[in-house]
Design an enzyme around this catalytic site. Structure first.
Site: not given
Length: 923
Positions: A618, A889-892
Site C-alpha cells: 500500500g 488497508h490499501t495493501c490488501f
C-alpha cells in the site's frame, strides 16, 4: 508357417480378392455390392482401390475363389507367385514391358503394402502428432535388403525398385487423373461419380501427383527427374542421416545455432509454391456444382473422398524423416500441396477437423525453416479475408481439441502435442499477416547505442541480455526472417484473431514458465516463443514470473551471504522519503543503487518519514502516485503539458539535469516490477521508443493532432506546393519563455524550398526532429533509467507499445459495478441493509469521486488490465460506532466499514473518508 507369414498371406489373399472383384465382378448379375464389377475401371485403378480398401471392415467381399481362378486363367497370366516374381524381375532387367499382366501387378501392390507395413513396425513408433519418426527410406534398396530376407524378399526389393524409378504401367496415373479433373473443372455433366472418385484419390493421395496438379506440364517433376538427382540428394541429407533425430524447423534452427557453418537452407532448392491458385478456386466451384448436380450421392461424398486421400498422402509424408527429406529436396514443386490442400473446399467440412487438419499441421510445422519461410512468403499475398479463414480454421481445430479432450483448469494440457502443433502452425499464418501487411523497420540505432553506453557506465558489471532473451522468447523462424512484431504498422489480420482465449484460460503460466527453462534444449514445448497467441493478462503473468524468480534468487543470495559471514546485503530495495521533499529524497537514494542493476530487481520497501505505516504494498502504491504527480507538474519544468492532446511530453528546453529524467524512467521500471499502476499520461509512441523504435509520422496525431492534419494535407495536396504553400526545410518555434528559435532540417541546404518532389522527405525530417532528435538528451536519460530496471526482463519480447502502456498505466474505465460482483464480506452478508446502502452510494459517485474512492482502498486511481474484478475487494465489519470513519488497508484492498444502519450517515462518513485519505498509520 509363422504367425506373421500367415497374417501376410491373409492380407495378400484379401487384396487379391478385392482386385478381381472390382475388375471382373463376382459373376452374379443381381449383386448390389457397390464394390463389385466396376465397368469403367482399369487394372491400375482396381489395384489402387483394392490396396486402399483392404483395411476397411465395412467392405463386403462377394467374389468366390472359383471365380478368381476362372478370370485369372482367362487373362493369360503366369502361374503362381514364383512365376510372377521371375516375370517382374525380367521386366525390370529388360527395361520393363509396356503392359504388365494382372498377376505381376497384384504381386507388386501386395509386396509394396507389406514392405511399408514392415518398415513402419521397425521404426521407433507410429507417426504421432509430436514429431516424425526415423525409418528406412522406401527408395533405398541396398539398405533394406538385409531386413527383408524371407518369403517375399525378391518381390519387395522389386517393389522398392519400382517406387524409385518412374513406371507408367504400375504407378504413375497422373495423366488420366488430370484429365478427369479437367472434365470436372469444365463442368462435364457426363462425368460419373466412380470415375471422379478414382481420379481424386489418385491425385490427392499420392505426393508427386498432388504437387504437380495445376502446374504447367513442362514444370512438372517426375520420379525419373528425382532419381536422376539422387547423388545430390544424398549430399543434402548426409548431415541428418548421421543424427538420429526428427527433422523440424526448430531442431534445424537450434542445430544451425550450434554449428554456425552449417545452414540447412543453403543446400536446398526450395521454391515458392507454383500451382495455379485460380485453378484451385475453379476446382472448388466445380466441386460445389457437382454436389448440387449429384444429389443422389451423399452431399459430402466428393469431399470425403478428397479428405481420405489427403490423409493418406500426409500420413505417408510422416512415415520417416529420410523419405520426407528426399521428397522436399528433390521436388521443386514439393510445397504445392500445402496451399492446394488448405485452399480446398473439403477443408471446410467438419470431418477435416478429425481427418486432415492434424496431419496437415504436423507436416507443416516439421518442414525445414527455409520451406516454412517460402510458405509464409506465399501466404502473405493472400487477401485478408482468405488468410483469416485459415486462421479461423486452425482456431476451430484448437477449440475442437480442447473440447474433445475435456480439459479443465485443473488439467495439465501442456503435454498435448497436437495443441503445440496447432500453435506452431498458427505462427506461420501470423508471420504471413505481419509480412503481408504494412511494415516499416524504424529501429532507433543511435538511442539504442547511447542507452547501452549509459548502462555500461552505471552498471559496468552487468551484461546486456537482449540476445539471451531473443533466443529464448523469439521463434527461430522470426529470427531467420528478421521479423519483429514492432515493425508491423498494419498487419493483414488484426492480432486479436490469433489469440485463443479457451487455451489461455487453461494455461498454467507458472508451469509453462518452468518449461521454458528447458525450452532451450528443445525438451519441452513452451508458449513463451509464441507471444502472439497469449492474452495480455497471461503475458503480464509471464513477466511477473520472471521478475519474482529474480527476486527470489536475490533473497537467497542475501541469506547465503549473511550465513557465510560476509557483508550484509539487504533483501529489499529500501527508501525512506519525506512527503514534502519526495523527489530529491528519492533521487538521492536511488542514485546510490545504480552501481548494481540487481538492486532494482529487489522488492521495493517504502517508508514515509514520521508515519507508522508498514509497506505491504500500500505504501509503495501511494509513493508512486505522489512522485509521478510531482514529476509531471509543469512548474517542475521536466515535462510540458500539451493542451490539444492533454498529454505530457519532454521539455526540450528544460534546465533540469539528466538525473531527473533518469529518475522517472526508474520509477516506471520499479512500478512494473512491483505490480503498481501509474497515473501517467504520455503519448503511446513513447512506449514504442522505450522498446527501441523511433516515432514515425503516423504517431504524430497522438501528441500534435493539428500538426499531423496539416502535414497530411501537404502530402495529399494536388497543386503546386512550391508556389502555393511557400514552405522551406526550416522550422521556427518558441520556447516556454516565448523566445523564437529556428532549426534547419537539412544542415547542408539551409532554406531549401519544399516542392512536390521532396515534400515526403520534408514530412519525415520534420517528424523525426519533433518527436525524436529535439528531445534526444531528455529521452535517452529517461530510457536509461527504464533500462536500468527492465533490461534484465523480457519486456521487449512480450509486449508491444499498446500493451506496455496498459501494463504501466492500466485502464481508465471506472465501472465500479464490477467490484460488487467479486466483493467478499466479513461480518456482513450480501443482503444486509448496510451493504445495500453502500453499493447504492458508490453507484451514485461522480467520476472524480470514483477516482478518490479507488485511491482510498487501493492506493491508485487506475484500473488493472484485468478490470476492477481482479481487485477482489473485501468489506469487513468494523463495529457499530457512529462517530468512526471508514478506513482501508490499501495493501490488501480491504475496507473496514462500521455498521451505521443509516444511509445518510454512511454517505457522509464515506465521502469524508475518501476526501481525506492521504497518509498512513497503524490501526
Amino acid at each position: 508357417m509363422s504367425s506373421s507369414s500367415s497374417s501376410q498371406d491373409e492380407k495378400r489373399t484379401k487384396i487379391e480378392r478385392l482386385f478381381y472383384q472390382l475388375k471382373d465382378g463376382c459373376g452374379d448379375a443381381s449383386c448390389q455390392n457397390v464394390y463389385c464389377g466396376k465397368p469403367d475401371i482399369d487394372i491400375n485403378e482396381a489395384a489402387a482401390t483394392a490396396l486402399r480398401l483392404y483395411n476397411d471392415e465395412n467392405v463386403r467381399i462377394c467374389i468366390s475363389k472359383q471365380r478368381i481362378e476362372q478370370v485369372s486363367s482367362n487373362s493369360g497370366g503366369g502361374g503362381g507367385e514364383n512365376s510372377a516374381v521371375q516375370n517382374n524381375q525380367n521386366a525390370v532387367t529388360n527395361d520393363r514391358a509396356a503392359d504388365p499382366n494382372e498377376d505381376e501387378l497384384m504381386d507388386y501392390i501386395v509386396c509394396r503394402r507389406l514392405a511399408e507395413e514392415e518398415e513402419e513396425m521397425q521404426t521407433s513408433g507410429p507417426p504421432d502428432a509430436g514429431g516424425l519418426n526415423t525409418s528406412n527410406s522406401v527408395g533405398d534398396c541396398s539398405s533394406s535388403t538385409s531386413k527383408l530376407e524371407h518369403k517375399h524378399t525378391a518381390a519387395r526389393v522389386r517393389a522398392k525398385t519400382k517406387i524409385e524409378i518412374e513406371d507408367e504401367g504400375y504407378f504413375n496415373k497422373q495423366a488420366e487423373g488430370y484429365k478427369v479433373i479437367d472434365r470436372l473443372i469444365n463442368f462435364d455433366e457426363s462425368l460419373s461419380f466412380d470415375t471422379l472418385r478414382v481420379a481424386l484419390t489418385t491425385i490427392f493421395a499420392e505426393v508427386l501427383s498432388a504437387n504437380n496438379l495445376f502446374v504447367p506440364e513442362k514444370e512438372r517433376v517426375t520420379r525419373q527427374m528425382m532419381v536422376k538427382n539422387r547423388k545430390d540428394l544424398r549430399t543434402i541429407v548426409a548431415p541428418y542421416e548421421s543424427q538420429s533425430r526428427a527433422i523440424s524447423g526448430e531442431d534445424c534452427a537450434r542445430h544451425s545455432c550450434q554449428k554456425s557453418d552449417f545452414r540447412f537452407g543453403s543446400m536446398s532448392p526450395f521454391s515458392t509454391p507454383t500451382c495455379d491458385m485460380q485453378q484451385v478456386a475453379r476446382l472448388n466451384t466445380a466441386m460445389q456444382w457437382y454436389k448440387e448436380k449429384h444429389r443422389a450421392e451423399p452431399a459430402t461424398a466428393v469431399e470425403c473422398v478428397i479428405l481420405e486421400a489427403m490423409k493418406e498422402n500426409l500420413t505417408y509424408l510422416l512415415k520417416s524423416k529420410l523419405n520426407f527429406l528426399r521428397h522436399i529436396h528433390l521436388n521443386s514443386n514439393a510445397l504445392n500441396i500445402f496451399p492446394l490442400f488448405l485452399e480446398n473446399i473439403a477443408m471446410m467440412n467438419p470431418a477435416a477437423l478429425e481427418i486432415v487438419i492434424p496431419p496437415y499441421c504436423n507436416v507443416l510445422v516439421h518442414l525445414p525453416l527455409e520451406a516454412q519461410q517460402r510458405l509464409v512468403g506465399f501466404w502473405k499475398d493472400l487477401t485478408p479475408e482468405r488468410l483469416l479463414s485459415f486462421v479461423e480454421l486452425f482456431q476451430q481445430q484448437l477449440a475442437y481439441r480442447v473440447l474433445m479432450q475435456g480439459y479443465t483448469e485443473e488439467d495439465d494440457f501442456h503435454n498435448d502435442h497436437m495443441i503445440h502443433i496447432m500453435v506452431k502452425a498458427l505462427h506461420l499464418l501470423y508471420l504471413a499477416s505481419v509480412v503481408g501487411g504494412e511494415m516499416k523497420k524504424v529501429v532507433d540505432t543511435v538511442a539504442n547505442n547511447k542507452s547501452r553506453d549509459m548502462l555500461e557506465r552505471y552498471a559496468a558489471n552487468q551484461n546486456n541480455q537482449d540476445e539471451e532473451f531473443r533466443y529464448l522468447w523469439v521463434h527461430p523462424l522470426a529470427r531467420r526472417m528478421n521479423i519483429d512484431r514492432l515493425d508491423s504498422i498494419k498487419p493483414l489480420i488484426p492480432p486479436h484473431h490469433f489469440v485463443n482465449h479457451e487455451v489461455n484460460k487453461l494455461l498454467d503460466v507458472m508451469a509453462d514458465y518452468k518449461n521454458s527453462r528447458t525450452h532451450e534444449s528443445g525438451e519441452i514445448f513452451s508458449f513463451i516463443s509464441y507471444s502472439f497467441f497469449l492474452t495480455l493478462p497471461n503475458k503480464i503473468h509471464y513477466l511477473f514470473c520472471d521478475v519474482q524468480k529474480r527476486m527470489v534468487i536475490l533473497r537467497q543470495y542475501s541469506r547465503l551471504s549473511a550465513y557465510l559471514g560476509s557483508s550484509l546485503i539487504s533483501q529489499t530495495l529500501k527508501i525512506r522519503v519525506r512527503r514534502a521533499n519526495i523527489i530529491n529524497d528519492t533521487l538521492l537514494q536511488l542514485e546510490l543503487h545504480t552501481d548494481g542493476m540487481e538492486n532494482f530487481n529487489k522488492q521495493l520497501h517504502v517508508e514515509f518519514e514520521g508515519e507508522e505505516g508498514v509497506d505491504e504494498g500500500g505504501l509503495s502504491k501511494e509513493f508512486f502516485m505522489i512522485i509521478v504527480e510531482k514529476m509531471l507538474t509543469p512548474d517542475h519544468g521536466v515535462f510540458i503539458y500539451e493542451q490539444e492532446s492533454r498529454l505530457f511530453w519532454f521539455n526540450m528546453h528544460s534546465f533540469e539535469s539528466e538525473s531527473q529524467y533518469r529518475l522517472i524512467g526508474i520509477i516506471l521500471g520499479l512500478a512494473i516490477n512491483n505490480s503498481c499502476i501509474l497515473n501517467i499520461s504520455f503519448p503511446r509512441f513513447i512506449y514504442k521508443k522505450l522498446l527501441g523504435y523511433k516515432a514515425v509520422f503516423q504517431d504524430m496525431h497522438q501528441l500534435y493532432p493539428v500538426f499531423y492534419s496539416s502535414l497530411k494535407s501537404l502530402l495529399e495536396y494536388e497543386g503546386n506546393v512550391e508556389e502555393d504553400l511557400i514552405l522551406t526545410f526550416t522550422v521556427e518555434y518558441s520556447d516556454v519563455f516565448g523566445i523564437r528559435h529556428t532549426h534547419e532540417l537539412k544542415d547542408d541546404q539551409p532554406g531549401l524550398v519544399v516542392t512536390n518532389e521532396n515534400r515526403k522527405e520534408y514530412v519525415d525530417l520534420y517528424t523525426d526532429w519533433l518527436l525524436n532528435t529535439s528531445v534526444t538528451e531528455q529521452f535517452n536519460a529517461f530510457r536509461c533509467g527504464f533500462d536500468l530496471v527492465c533490461s534484465s526482463t523480457p519486456i521487449k519480447f512480450l509486449f508491444n507499445a499498446e500493451e506496455l502502456e496498459l501494463l504501466i498505466c492500466g485502464k481508465e474505465s471506472l465501472e465500479l459495478e464490477e467490484l460488487e460482483k467479486t466483493a467478499r464480506y466479513d461480518g456482513f452478508t450480501e443482503n444486509c441493509q448496510t451493504i445495500k446502502d453502500f453499493w447504492a452510494i458508490v453507484s451514485e459517485l461522480s467520476a472524480d469521486e470514483r477516482k478518490k474512492f479507488l485511491v482510498f482502498f487501493t492506493g491508485c486511481d487506475r484500473v488493472p488490465v484485468g478490470g476492477l474484478a481482479d481487485l477482489k475487494m473485501s468489506l469487513v465489519r468494523n463495529g457499530d460506532k457512529m462517530d468512526s470513519l471508514p478506513t482501508a488497508h490499501t495493501c490488501f484492498n480491504v475496507i473496514l466499514l462500521p455498521d451505521y444502519n443509516n444511509k445518510v450517515l454512511l454517505k457522509e462518513r464515506l465521502l469524508k473518508a475518501i476526501s481525506y485519505s492521504e497518509g498512513f498509520g497503524l490501526l
